[in-house]
Design a protein around this motif. Structure first.
Motif, short mmCIF file in Angstrom:
data_model
loop_
_atom_site.label_atom_id
_atom_site.label_comp_id
_atom_site.label_asym_id
_atom_site.label_seq_id
_atom_site.Cartn_x
_atom_site.Cartn_y
_atom_site.Cartn_z
N CYS A 22 0.86 -1.19 0.00
CA CYS A 22 0.00 0.00 0.00
C CYS A 22 0.89 1.23 0.00
O CYS A 22 1.81 1.35 0.82
CB CYS A 22 -0.90 -0.01 1.23
SG CYS A 22 -1.88 1.49 1.42
N GLU A 24 -6.99 -6.38 -4.04
CA GLU A 24 -7.65 -5.48 -3.08
C GLU A 24 -8.01 -4.16 -3.75
O GLU A 24 -7.21 -3.59 -4.48
CB GLU A 24 -6.74 -5.21 -1.87
CG GLU A 24 -6.43 -6.41 -1.04
CD GLU A 24 -7.59 -6.85 -0.18
OE1 GLU A 24 -8.52 -6.05 0.07
OE2 GLU A 24 -7.59 -8.02 0.23
N GLU A 25 -9.21 -3.68 -3.46
CA GLU A 25 -9.62 -2.35 -3.91
C GLU A 25 -9.27 -1.30 -2.86
O GLU A 25 -8.98 -0.17 -3.18
CB GLU A 25 -11.13 -2.32 -4.19
CG GLU A 25 -11.54 -3.14 -5.39
CD GLU A 25 -11.00 -2.57 -6.69
OE1 GLU A 25 -10.96 -1.34 -6.83
OE2 GLU A 25 -10.62 -3.36 -7.55
N LYS A 26 -9.38 -1.72 -1.56
CA LYS A 26 -9.04 -0.85 -0.45
C LYS A 26 -8.05 -1.57 0.44
O LYS A 26 -8.10 -2.78 0.58
CB LYS A 26 -10.28 -0.50 0.38
CG LYS A 26 -11.17 0.53 -0.25
CD LYS A 26 -12.44 0.76 0.54
CE LYS A 26 -12.21 1.15 1.96
NZ LYS A 26 -13.42 1.50 2.67
N CYS A 27 -7.16 -0.83 1.05
CA CYS A 27 -6.20 -1.42 1.98
C CYS A 27 -6.94 -1.83 3.25
O CYS A 27 -7.64 -1.01 3.84
CB CYS A 27 -5.10 -0.42 2.31
SG CYS A 27 -3.92 -1.03 3.53
N ASP A 72 -7.62 1.60 5.15
CA ASP A 72 -8.85 1.94 4.43
C ASP A 72 -8.64 2.90 3.28
O ASP A 72 -9.57 3.58 2.85
CB ASP A 72 -9.91 2.51 5.38
CG ASP A 72 -10.57 1.45 6.21
OD1 ASP A 72 -10.54 0.27 5.81
OD2 ASP A 72 -11.12 1.78 7.28
N SER A 73 -7.43 3.00 2.75
CA SER A 73 -7.16 3.85 1.60
C SER A 73 -7.44 3.06 0.32
O SER A 73 -7.25 1.85 0.27
CB SER A 73 -5.71 4.31 1.58
OG SER A 73 -5.44 5.06 2.73
N TYR A 74 -7.91 3.76 -0.69
CA TYR A 74 -8.19 3.10 -1.97
C TYR A 74 -6.88 2.85 -2.70
O TYR A 74 -5.96 3.66 -2.68
CB TYR A 74 -9.12 3.96 -2.82
CG TYR A 74 -10.52 3.98 -2.28
CD1 TYR A 74 -11.40 2.94 -2.54
CD2 TYR A 74 -10.95 5.03 -1.48
CE1 TYR A 74 -12.67 2.94 -2.03
CE2 TYR A 74 -12.23 5.03 -0.96
CZ TYR A 74 -13.08 3.99 -1.23
OH TYR A 74 -14.35 3.98 -0.72
N ASP A 105 -3.85 7.25 6.21
CA ASP A 105 -5.19 7.73 6.54
C ASP A 105 -5.31 7.88 8.05
O ASP A 105 -6.05 7.15 8.70
CB ASP A 105 -6.24 6.77 5.99
CG ASP A 105 -7.65 7.32 6.12
OD1 ASP A 105 -7.79 8.49 6.48
OD2 ASP A 105 -8.60 6.56 5.86
N GLY A 117 -9.11 9.60 -1.08
CA GLY A 117 -8.76 8.24 -0.69
C GLY A 117 -8.50 8.03 0.79
O GLY A 117 -7.96 7.00 1.17
N HIS A 118 -8.87 8.99 1.63
CA HIS A 118 -8.70 8.86 3.07
C HIS A 118 -10.06 8.94 3.76
O HIS A 118 -10.41 9.97 4.34
CB HIS A 118 -7.77 9.93 3.62
CG HIS A 118 -6.35 9.73 3.25
ND1 HIS A 118 -5.46 10.76 3.13
CD2 HIS A 118 -5.65 8.61 2.98
CE1 HIS A 118 -4.28 10.29 2.80
NE2 HIS A 118 -4.38 8.98 2.70
#
Length: 117
Positions: free
Chosen positions: A3, A14-17, A21-23, A50, A78-79
Motif C-alpha cells: 500500500c 484489493e480495492e481498499k487497503c 482503508d485507503s483506496y 489515513d 482516498g482517506h
C-alpha cells in the motif's frame, strides 16, 4: 504489492487497503476510457497514511465549514477514515455554535415570562 499510503503488504486484488482503508490505485486496470468517454484528468489522491491530523481536528472544531470541506477533500482523495472524522467534528461544532448563538439566548430571554401569572 504494498500500500502506498501505509506500506502494508496487501494482495493484488484489493480495492481498499484492509489496514488503513485507503483506496488502491491499479494502473493495469485503469483504462483511458470511462464508460466510453475518454478521461482527460488524473485522479486526485491525498498523500500519506489515513490518520487524522491534530491541526485539522482543531480547524474542524474552530471553523466548522472548513472542517467539512477538509473532510470532503480527504474522502475524495482516498482517506475515508480521517475525512469522516473531519465532517463529523465540523457538523457537531456547527450545531453547537448554532445552539450557543441562537437557541440558548432565546431560552434565557423567555425565562422571565415563564414566572408570570
Amino acid at each position: 504489492m504494498t500500500c502506498k499510503h501505509c506500506g502494508a503488504s496487501i494482495s493484488e486484488n484489493e480495492e481498499k487497503c484492509p489496514y488503513c482503508d485507503s483506496y488502491i490505485d491499479h494502473p493495469a486496470r485503469n483504462s483511458s476510457y470511462n464508460n466510453g468517454y475518454p478521461q482527460n484528468r488524473q485522479g486526485f489522491c491525498v498523500q500519506g497514511p489515513d490518520e487524522p491530523q491534530a491541526l485539522f481536528i482543531v480547524i474542524s472544531l474552530m471553523i466548522p465549514l472548513l472542517g467539512i470541506i477538509l473532510g470532503v477533500i480527504n474522502i475524495s482523495g482516498g482517506h475515508p477514515k480521517s475525512g469522516k472524522l473531519y465532517i463529523i467534528l465540523g457538523a457537531a461544532s456547527m450545531i453547537f455554535l448554532f445552539g450557543c448563538t441562537f437557541l440558548f439566548p432565546m431560552m434565557f430571554a423567555l425565562i422571565p415570562f415563564a414566572h408570570m401569572k
